[in-house]
Design an enzyme around this catalytic site. Structure first.
Site, short mmCIF file in Angstrom:
data_model
loop_
_atom_site.label_atom_id
_atom_site.label_comp_id
_atom_site.label_asym_id
_atom_site.label_seq_id
_atom_site.Cartn_x
_atom_site.Cartn_y
_atom_site.Cartn_z
N HIS A 108 0.87 -1.17 0.00
CA HIS A 108 0.00 0.00 0.00
C HIS A 108 0.90 1.21 0.00
CE1 HIS A 108 -3.27 2.69 0.64
NE2 HIS A 108 -3.12 2.84 1.94
N GLU A 227 -33.75 -5.63 6.16
CA GLU A 227 -33.89 -4.93 4.88
C GLU A 227 -32.69 -4.05 4.55
OE1 GLU A 227 -36.05 -5.49 2.63
OE2 GLU A 227 -37.16 -6.91 3.89
#
Length: 341
Positions: A108, A227
């Site tokens: 990185h 949901e």
């Protein structure tokens, strides 16, 4: 089209002729060390004395030594410690032992992009960054495949830094899938942007806001959780496998119509403008300065935010529901076991 590199494009002898030190044995560290070892590369793992990972690496059949000794022995050093730990370890245990034409590798670009580590001019500085977590890098290698990776060269002291990076990626298994050339700046800036705007920051804020909206409107917290969070995996898996269009093909027409007509109302011009401001903070170094200062101060704001987030109602509701669904976390311990700690 950006060029992708595969097995036919690299010289395996370059990494075979190197003595490699893998600094760190966490998620990426264990995968790099084991894959390179199995590819026949001369590797040693460098760890702090007393590290809990020392015995794990030895039990995996790897040679383990201190970071100082590993760096002295090796002529290619791959630094796989957390970003915030790298500068101090580099200054104390790596920099004093670097020699002409050694190679200093990263997975990185943060510390190079934001000048937290400043290597001497006589060493190669390159990056090999798999686009997947360590357990996936290791598993796909053992199955005969590979995880796509990025390569970048920041400093080419030897004139062969790119070729050496590609050879390293080959030993990692990445050339089986494809290796994309980039820069330290591009990898760092897009990685931070993706984390903050979409993958972590944007997603968690959206999930919690949706949960809160339904609960405040009088719906059951459990229904709101299912949901707004639980079913997210289904959608992400479909997008991962088939793209956005493929996901839309697999859901109902009602869901697809709601997606295309209501989604832009949530992520509209205001959200896009904020995305640009976040990208600006990343590119001009403001975010990096803020994060480095936060760590130097002992992470007071970070710890406060973490504590507050843990108390959010979605965490309690989720924990209770997941306890009823042991299949959801069945693979978690297995991933922890292979990560190397």
């Amino acid at each position: 089209m950006t060029k992708l590199y595969y097995e036919k494009d690299i010289d395996p002898a370059l990494i075979a002729g190197r003595k490699v030190a893998i600094i760190g044995y966490g998620s990426q560290g264990h995968a790099h060390a084991l894959n390179l070892h199995d590819s026949g590369v001369d590797i040693r793992v460098g760890l702090r004395k007393g590290s809990s990972s020392w015995s794990k690496a030895e039990e995996a059949g790897l040679r383990v030594t201190t970071i100082e000794d590993a760096t002295q022995e090796a002529n290619l050093i791959m630094v796989l410690l957390p970003d915030t730990e790298q500068p101090a370890v580099y200054e104390a245990s790596i920099a004093p032992h670097l020699q002409d034409h050694d190679a200093l590798f990263f997975a990185h670009g943060f510390n190079i992009r934001y000048d937290q580590i400043s290597p001497p001019a006589n060493v190669d500085v390159a990056m090999v960054a798999p686009k997947g977590p360590g357990h996936l890098v290791r598993r796909t290698y053992t199955e005969g495949g590979g995880v796509p990776s990025l390569v970048a060269v920041e400093q080419d002291a030897s004139g062969k830094a790119k070729d050496i990076a590609l050879s390293y990626a080959h030993a990692l298994g990445a050339t089986r899938a494809g290796v994309l050339e980039t820069t330290f700046a591009e990898e760092t800036e897009t990685d931070l942007f993706g984390e903050q705007v979409v993958l972590c920051g944007g997603m968690t804020a959206l999930v919690r806001a949706g949960f809160e909206t339904l609960v405040e409107a009088g719906y059951q917290p459990e229904s709101a959780y299912f949901e707004c969070l639980h079913e997210l995996k289904l959608i992400v898996d479909l997008m991962y496998e088939q793209g956005i269009s493929g996901m839309r093909f697999s859901i109902s027409d009602t869901a697809e119509y709601g997606d295309m007509t209501r989604g832009p109302r949530i992520i509209g011009d205001a959200s896009r403008q904020e995305m640009l401001r976040i990208l600006s903070d990343i590119r001009d170094g403001s975010f990096a300065e803020e994060w480095v200062a936060e760590n130097r101060a002992g992470r007071p704001h970070f710890n406060q935010l973490r504590e507050e987030a843990a108390k959010h109602p979605i965490e309690e509701v989720g924990a209770n529901l997941r306890a009823m669904m042991p299949f959801v976390s069945a693979g978690r311990k297995k991933l922890q076991d292979v990560s190397g700690g």
